[in-house]
Design a protein around this motif. Structure first.
Motif, PDB file in Angstrom:
ATOM      1  N   VAL A  44      -3.673 -19.279  -0.748  1.00  0.00           N
ATOM      2  CA  VAL A  44      -3.336 -18.705   0.364  1.00  0.00           C
ATOM      3  C   VAL A  44      -1.998 -17.450   0.324  1.00  0.00           C
ATOM      4  O   VAL A  44      -1.261 -17.619  -0.208  1.00  0.00           O
ATOM      5  CB  VAL A  44      -2.865 -19.688   1.619  1.00  0.00           C
ATOM      6  CG1 VAL A  44      -2.368 -19.055   2.827  1.00  0.00           C
ATOM      7  CG2 VAL A  44      -3.511 -20.818   1.611  1.00  0.00           C
ATOM      8  N   SER A  45      -2.618 -16.430   0.585  1.00  0.00           N
ATOM      9  CA  SER A  45      -1.878 -15.022   0.764  1.00  0.00           C
ATOM     10  C   SER A  45      -1.353 -14.804   2.213  1.00  0.00           C
ATOM     11  O   SER A  45      -2.021 -14.684   3.115  1.00  0.00           O
ATOM     12  CB  SER A  45      -2.676 -13.903   0.197  1.00  0.00           C
ATOM     13  OG  SER A  45      -1.986 -12.894   0.196  1.00  0.00           O
ATOM     14  N   THR A  46       0.157 -14.761   2.259  1.00  0.00           N
ATOM     15  CA  THR A  46       0.684 -14.342   3.616  1.00  0.00           C
ATOM     16  C   THR A  46       1.513 -12.835   3.270  1.00  0.00           C
ATOM     17  O   THR A  46       2.077 -13.041   2.335  1.00  0.00           O
ATOM     18  CB  THR A  46       1.603 -15.606   3.847  1.00  0.00           C
ATOM     19  OG1 THR A  46       1.015 -16.718   3.898  1.00  0.00           O
ATOM     20  CG2 THR A  46       2.362 -15.241   5.303  1.00  0.00           C
ATOM     21  N   VAL A  47       1.157 -12.071   4.104  1.00  0.00           N
ATOM     22  CA  VAL A  47       1.752 -10.757   3.746  1.00  0.00           C
ATOM     23  C   VAL A  47       2.249 -10.211   5.022  1.00  0.00           C
ATOM     24  O   VAL A  47       2.207 -10.220   6.041  1.00  0.00           O
ATOM     25  CB  VAL A  47       0.577  -9.718   3.197  1.00  0.00           C
ATOM     26  CG1 VAL A  47       0.930  -8.498   2.970  1.00  0.00           C
ATOM     27  CG2 VAL A  47      -0.132 -10.430   1.930  1.00  0.00           C
ATOM     28  N   MET A  48       3.404  -9.540   4.752  1.00  0.00           N
ATOM     29  CA  MET A  48       4.192  -8.531   5.527  1.00  0.00           C
ATOM     30  C   MET A  48       4.949  -7.367   4.632  1.00  0.00           C
ATOM     31  O   MET A  48       5.901  -7.704   4.337  1.00  0.00           O
ATOM     32  CB  MET A  48       5.249  -9.323   6.341  1.00  0.00           C
ATOM     33  CG  MET A  48       5.674  -8.272   7.621  1.00  0.00           C
ATOM     34  SD  MET A  48       4.329  -7.472   8.597  1.00  0.00           S
ATOM     35  CE  MET A  48       3.837  -8.876   9.418  1.00  0.00           C
ATOM     36  N   ALA A  49       4.088  -6.441   4.151  1.00  0.00           N
ATOM     37  CA  ALA A  49       4.514  -5.424   3.277  1.00  0.00           C
ATOM     38  C   ALA A  49       5.882  -5.098   3.437  1.00  0.00           C
ATOM     39  O   ALA A  49       6.308  -4.569   4.528  1.00  0.00           O
ATOM     40  CB  ALA A  49       3.521  -4.483   3.363  1.00  0.00           C
ATOM     41  N   PRO A  50       6.631  -4.805   2.205  1.00  0.00           N
ATOM     42  CA  PRO A  50       6.321  -4.821   1.050  1.00  0.00           C
ATOM     43  C   PRO A  50       6.389  -6.533   0.463  1.00  0.00           C
ATOM     44  O   PRO A  50       6.345  -6.540  -0.762  1.00  0.00           O
ATOM     45  CB  PRO A  50       6.908  -3.843   0.371  1.00  0.00           C
ATOM     46  CG  PRO A  50       8.389  -3.970   0.882  1.00  0.00           C
ATOM     47  CD  PRO A  50       7.910  -4.176   2.493  1.00  0.00           C
ATOM     48  N   ALA A  51       6.428  -7.384   1.163  1.00  0.00           N
ATOM     49  CA  ALA A  51       6.640  -8.894   0.692  1.00  0.00           C
ATOM     50  C   ALA A  51       5.279  -9.551   0.917  1.00  0.00           C
ATOM     51  O   ALA A  51       4.475  -9.172   1.807  1.00  0.00           O
ATOM     52  CB  ALA A  51       7.516  -9.556   1.454  1.00  0.00           C
ATOM     53  N   ALA A  52       4.741 -10.439  -0.032  1.00  0.00           N
ATOM     54  CA  ALA A  52       3.528 -11.185  -0.064  1.00  0.00           C
ATOM     55  C   ALA A  52       3.933 -12.519  -0.597  1.00  0.00           C
ATOM     56  O   ALA A  52       4.614 -12.766  -1.802  1.00  0.00           O
ATOM     57  CB  ALA A  52       2.506 -10.504  -0.822  1.00  0.00           C
ATOM     58  N   ALA A  53       3.675 -13.664  -0.090  1.00  0.00           N
ATOM     59  CA  ALA A  53       3.806 -14.778  -0.627  1.00  0.00           C
ATOM     60  C   ALA A  53       2.292 -15.409  -0.902  1.00  0.00           C
ATOM     61  O   ALA A  53       1.380 -15.423  -0.210  1.00  0.00           O
ATOM     62  CB  ALA A  53       4.685 -15.835   0.391  1.00  0.00           C
TER      63      ALA A  53
END
Length: 680
Positions: free
Chosen positions: A10-19
């Motif tokens: 599962v990829s959760t993103v709010m650039a420039p962060a990604a989990a």
């Protein structure tokens, strides 16, 4: 080492962060799992335990951009019944500089439930390219400077985790936070922890500008279009980036986790595909790349005067699995400069104000100068590339893997390589550049129109080859000027560039819609008849949504509506398989072999130009083609409404929101045009 797999994470993103986590929400110390920020892994583990045990996952779902929810059970707690009575809801919220997680433990048990909740954390500060190569780093030991707090530091990067309520126990040596909880009958407890990242060496930051595009209102017979558009725009919102010195100019990071930074080609194509929703993203992308336009010859970085860059990183990095090292600012791309010219032109046609176009005209002239002086090093009249430094990308078109340029029998072509689609881009860029030069009273337009005409004649003589299904343009010319005679999706990028005659376009359209190219979920990158074909190769038989979307747009623009509809239906079917988050690419299996798409296991999700394909499908179906400088908007939808009735409100032409509709019979209407524009 093998590249770690992504398809089941599962990829959760709010650039420039990604989990990236497992489907149960746990971030485990394995593969590419972790919290990344600006190309560094700032958490390599975030594992939740209840009474020393991992909860049992039962589901997860996206909430909106940068937010995902995970649901699990602690079945050893609560009532002894068939129904579970202790549930854990884990809400993950990303910010550009970190992550917050909310844990809600809910009991429907008839008696009080007590438990120990532990969060196991680790940080290794691994660089993204090391992780991509299957490597990791040794976790470092945090400090515990305050109650309920852990801190990790490495050079310019600092990571702070705080808990609320403050964890009763903190084990700095083991990176653990621990709470004792008690839930009364039918009660609930809420815990949370924040991860804050500071990094003075980052080269990308979140933008300061408001969202650059409109949010369209979609009504469609085919509900897949609505769902794909909604999810895609959320993903695109999570990929917005800027440079630290100019946070008001937004571009889209290419994709998470591998390419969450500025990529010339990818960022340009994504902005170009989003033009129906406004020109502000295009303007920001153009300006960001113009500021980094090449000014000197440097074989190590690939820089040349007027050239648009390929990729920006925080430092030089090694390519995974290859003996190649790219500099932090790398210019090894043969097509980004040409695509930059066409983005400027198309944004102008969609209504980018002259006051924003004019400051970029010196960059336009410099880009045309690169085309004239540096794009054809051997002087044969075609645009070609070679990695003269020997440490950069071997292939420098959009299919940039080392094995992507193959003859019909599967043999690899030797550089210098002149790619087929790049000749089309050059032809279109020359005409687009000429139109802009004329419109803004700059000299040189006649030269570029002559260039385009001569290139078309040279191309026709050198690239066309014969195959079992008739003639088609070769994938490329190799170092000996031999046509690389494999049938690939690259030729679809020629549609709409003006390089082809109508008869040539018709032949290409027929080939691309034939089963060997289009029997799967979109357009294969290579025909199944070719010796190098493999449905799970990166560029030789897989399906890339952006590639399919570009060809859909070209087919629709040139009037090959049936073929465009066939490919659009394939993308919509694929979108359904992937929960409407189209990945970077997926397998090119035939539908009669696999009824659902097969994931390419290392593909990025979300990916900017894959998400932007949703807008391209709607644009092609509606057929809205503005020319604001000329004062008109052409309306030519796909004949017979093959995707059903469709209405999209919130499209933007010249900064004004309009609405376009096509009914069940294919009749189109356009409302809300700004004053001075007329439909045609």
């Amino acid at each position: 080492m093998l590249q770690p797999l992504l398809h089941d994470l599962v990829s959760t993103v709010m650039a420039p962060a990604a989990a990236l986590s497992d489907a149960d929400g746990q971030i485990r110390p394995a593969g590419v799992q972790g919290l990344f920020c600006a190309d560094r892994r700032v958490l390599s583990q975030a594992r939740l335990l209840v009474d020393g045990r991992e909860p049992e996952a039962v589901g997860h779902a996206p909430v909106e951009a940068g937010r995902d929810r995970f649901v699990s059970l602690a079945r050893w707690l609560g009532d002894r019944s068939a129904d579970p009575t202790v549930r854990l809801d884990r809400l993950r919220e990303l910010s550009p500089y970190g992550m917050r997680e909310h844990l809600e433990i809910i009991s429907t048990a008839s008696a009080t439930v007590t438990a120990t909740v532990t969060l196991e954390l680790a940080c290794d500060f691994a660089e993204i390219e090391a992780v991509k190569g299957g490597n990791s780093a040794t976790p470092i030991t945090p400090t515990a400077p305050a109650p309920g707090e852990l801190v990790w530091s490495s050079g310019p990067t600092h990571v702070t985790v705080t808990s609320a309520p403050a964890a009763a126990e903190v084990e700095a040596g083991g990176g653990r936070l621990r709470w004792q909880v008690s839930l009364p009958p039918r009660g609930r407890v809420r815990l949370s922890w924040d991860v804050a990242v500071s990094d003075s060496a980052t080269v990308v930051v979140p933008p300061s500008a408001p969202l650059e595009w409109s949010t369209p209102r979609v009504t469609a017979d085919d509900r897949r279009i609505n769902r794909l558009m909604e999810r895609s725009l959320e993903d695109l919102r999570s990929l917005r980036l800027a440079e630290p010195a100019e946070p008001g100019d937004t571009f889209l990071g290419a994709g998470a986790p591998w390419f969450l930074t500025l990529f010339g080609r990818d960022s340009i194509w994504a902005a170009r595909m989003l033009l129906p929703l406004g020109t502000r993203l295009a303007a920001g992308t153009l300006r960001v790349l113009a500021r980094r336009q090449g000014s000197r010859l440097d074989p190590h970085t690939g820089e040349a005067p007027g050239k648009i860059m390929h990729e920006l990183r925080r430092s030089a990095f090694d390519l995974a699995g290859q003996d190649r090292r790219l500099p932090a600012a790398y210019y090894g791309t043969i097509d980004a400069t040409l695509l930059w010219i066409s983005l400027l032109h198309d944004a102008w046609r969609w209504g980018l104000p002259a006051s924003e176009v004019a400051p970029l005209l010196p960059n336009l002239e410099a880009a045309l100068g690169w085309l004239a002086d540096h794009a054809d090093p051997d002087g044969d009249g075609f645009i070609e590339y070679i990695d003269t430094d020997g440490r950069g990308l071997a292939n420098q078109g959009w299919k940039d893997s080392g094995d992507s340029v193959r003859f019909h029998d599967g043999r690899l072509a030797e550089p210098p390589i002149a790619l087929v689609e790049v000749q089309g881009y050059a032809h279109q860029a020359a005409l687009h550049g000429a139109a802009l030069l004329d419109a803004f009273d700059r000299p040189g337009a006649a030269r570029w129109r002559e260039y385009a005409g001569a290139l078309a004649e040279r191309f026709r003589a050198a690239f066309w080859v014969e195959g079992p299904q008739g003639g088609f343009p070769a994938l490329a010319l190799d170092r000996d000027k031999r046509p690389v005679n494999s049938l690939t999706s690259n030729i679809g990028h020629l549609l709409g560039t003006g390089l082809l005659s109508k008869e040539e376009s018709a032949q290409i359209a027929a080939l691309l819609a034939a089963p060997d190219m289009a029997e799967g979920f979109g357009l294969r990158t290579m025909s199944s008849r070719e010796g190098g074909f493999s449905p799970l190769s990166y560029h030789c038989g897989s399906v890339w949504p952006h590639d399919t979307a570009i060809v859909i747009a070209g087919l629709a623009r040139e009037g090959f509506d049936e073929q465009a509809a066939t490919l659009a239906e394939g993308l919509l079917a694929a979108a359904e398989s992937f929960g409407y988050r189209l990945p970077e690419l997926y397998a090119g299996d035939a539908r009669d072999h696999m009824s659902r798409t097969v994931a390419y296991p290392a593909a990025c999700r979300p990916q900017a130009w894959s998400a932007a394909a949703a807008v391209t499908i709607a644009q092609a179906a509606l057929g809205v083609y503005p020319d604001v400088p000329a004062g008109h908007v052409e309306l030519r939808p796909l004949a017979g409404a093959p995707l059903g009735a469709l209405t999209v409100g919130g499209l933007r032409v010249a900064g004004t929101e309009i609405e376009a509709s096509v009914d069940h019979d294919g009749a189109a209407t356009l409302t809300g045009l700004p004053e001075g524009l007329r439909p045609r």
